[in-house]
Design a protein around this motif. Sequence first.
Motif: not given
Length: 171
Positions: A31-40, A138-140, A14-21
Amino acid sequence: MMIRRMPWWLAGILMALLVLFTFSTFGANRPFGASTYVPYFAGILFDLSPEKYPYLKEVHFAGAWEGVMLLGALTGGFLTSVFVTKSFRLSIMPTGWKKYKNSSVISRLVWSFVSGFFLIIGARLAGGCTSGHFLSGMAQTAVSSMIFGGVVLLSVIITGKIFYKSEANDV
């Protein structure tokens, strides 16, 4: 019988499918990430001008996407814990901390902040965020993510040895 945990292999698929999506052009195309939301979010919260803070222009699309993704993860986790695993509970004191360390909420909060601070600083020094390094980097096979992952793994082993030391002495 209710399944309370997902098998590791199913979670990996499921995680691989999410990364592909997220990398696909029909998904987020990033790319998949979360911290860019903080400055936004800080830009929205404090009404900061993108003209004065050019980084806000740079993170506009990524930050908005990550905000929606984080809201979805929070909602999905809540709904799963309430309706699927029926394991939802609010807790500031994990049972492991209470068992191996102490019952002090202040101690738990201080050490959580200190360890989280070091984790975030390490991730930023490697040029990303924690989830971005582990999921997208890691995927890249990004070298910075591999180094970050290695340091985190080493830190987990050392911290675990220190943390569970009292348990090993009891055996």
